[in-house]
Scaffold this motif. Structure first.
Motif, PDB file in Angstrom:
ATOM      1  N   PHE A  43      15.337 -51.182  -2.013  1.00 38.56           N
ATOM      2  CA  PHE A  43      15.480 -49.726  -1.953  1.00 38.56           C
ATOM      3  C   PHE A  43      16.920 -49.353  -1.635  1.00 38.56           C
ATOM      4  CE2 PHE A  43      15.632 -45.986   0.831  1.00 38.56           C
ATOM      5  CZ  PHE A  43      15.189 -45.012  -0.054  1.00 38.56           C
ATOM      6  N   ARG A  44      17.498 -49.979  -0.622  1.00 39.91           N
ATOM      7  CA  ARG A  44      18.866 -49.644  -0.219  1.00 39.91           C
ATOM      8  C   ARG A  44      19.902 -50.093  -1.256  1.00 39.91           C
ATOM      9  NH1 ARG A  44      19.494 -45.221   1.550  1.00 39.91           N
ATOM     10  NH2 ARG A  44      18.312 -44.754   3.366  1.00 39.91           N
ATOM     11  N   LYS A  45      19.618 -51.171  -2.005  1.00 39.81           N
ATOM     12  CA  LYS A  45      20.522 -51.554  -3.092  1.00 39.81           C
ATOM     13  C   LYS A  45      20.525 -50.496  -4.187  1.00 39.81           C
ATOM     14  CE  LYS A  45      19.932 -56.525  -2.925  1.00 39.81           C
ATOM     15  NZ  LYS A  45      19.388 -57.659  -3.674  1.00 39.81           N
ATOM     16  N   THR A  46      19.352 -49.997  -4.504  1.00 35.73           N
ATOM     17  CA  THR A  46      19.196 -49.045  -5.597  1.00 35.73           C
ATOM     18  C   THR A  46      19.588 -47.632  -5.187  1.00 35.73           C
ATOM     19  OG1 THR A  46      17.365 -50.379  -6.444  1.00 35.73           O
ATOM     20  CG2 THR A  46      17.551 -48.134  -7.297  1.00 35.73           C
ATOM     21  N   PHE A  47      19.247 -47.249  -3.978  1.00 37.15           N
ATOM     22  CA  PHE A  47      19.461 -45.874  -3.513  1.00 37.15           C
ATOM     23  C   PHE A  47      20.356 -45.886  -2.266  1.00 37.15           C
ATOM     24  CE2 PHE A  47      15.302 -46.147  -5.545  1.00 37.15           C
ATOM     25  CZ  PHE A  47      15.429 -45.182  -6.536  1.00 37.15           C
ATOM     26  N   ARG A  48      21.547 -46.411  -2.414  1.00 39.98           N
ATOM     27  CA  ARG A  48      22.481 -46.587  -1.292  1.00 39.98           C
ATOM     28  C   ARG A  48      22.708 -45.322  -0.474  1.00 39.98           C
ATOM     29  NH1 ARG A  48      24.694 -51.530  -2.156  1.00 39.98           N
ATOM     30  NH2 ARG A  48      25.088 -52.141  -4.281  1.00 39.98           N
ATOM     31  N   ASP A  49      22.882 -44.202  -1.139  1.00 35.55           N
ATOM     32  CA  ASP A  49      23.274 -42.975  -0.451  1.00 35.55           C
ATOM     33  C   ASP A  49      22.129 -41.985  -0.234  1.00 35.55           C
ATOM     34  OD1 ASP A  49      25.936 -43.887  -0.386  1.00 35.55           O
ATOM     35  OD2 ASP A  49      26.243 -43.170  -2.444  1.00 35.55           O
ATOM     36  N   LEU A  50      20.916 -42.378  -0.582  1.00 35.98           N
ATOM     37  CA  LEU A  50      19.787 -41.456  -0.433  1.00 35.98           C
ATOM     38  C   LEU A  50      19.503 -41.201   1.042  1.00 35.98           C
ATOM     39  CD1 LEU A  50      17.539 -39.860  -1.910  1.00 35.98           C
ATOM     40  CD2 LEU A  50      16.098 -41.871  -1.576  1.00 35.98           C
ATOM     41  N   LYS A  51      19.575 -39.948   1.407  1.00 35.48           N
ATOM     42  CA  LYS A  51      19.245 -39.540   2.778  1.00 35.48           C
ATOM     43  C   LYS A  51      17.733 -39.560   2.918  1.00 35.48           C
ATOM     44  CE  LYS A  51      20.498 -35.859   5.404  1.00 35.48           C
ATOM     45  NZ  LYS A  51      20.850 -34.482   5.610  1.00 35.48           N
TER      46      LYS A  51
END
Length: 105
Positions: A43-51
């Motif tokens: 998830f964090r690899k794909t959506f690095r900046d998603l709050k």
């Protein structure tokens, strides 16, 4: 419309169960699947900046967002039951599940 309503009702039931669970257990000790850590890393690899504390519906449902979410979910096909099942999300994690603070994603 009828299928969406059934999914929304099922998502609401799941949300109630999970909300009760996460409210009664310290989240650092809670695992919802055997691959929670892997899911979070991906998830964090794909959506690095998603709050994630306050969600923007556009980052979940816009066409560009869907182009990222589909492949992300497909990585867990056969690994996680209901890997592509919709869920009821709180837009602001500090608030409860209300009509104004919930989105089906």
């Amino acid at each position: 419309p009828r299928v969406e309503l059934a999914w929304a009702m099922r998502a609401h039931q799941h949300a109630q169960v999970y909300f009760n669970l996460i409210s009664s257990v310290d989240p650092k000790f809670l695992n919802l699947t055997k691959v929670d850590d892997q899911i979070y890393r991906e998830f964090r690899k794909t959506f690095r900046d998603l709050k994630i504390d306050v969600l923007d519906p556009e980052e979940l449902k816009s066409e560009p967002a869907k182009e990222k979410w589909r492949p992300f979910c497909l990585r867990f096909e056969g690994v996680v039951e209901d890997f592509n099942y919709g869920t009821l999300l709180r837009l602001d994690c500090r608030e409860g599940y209300t009509e104004e603070n919930s989105i089906f994603g």
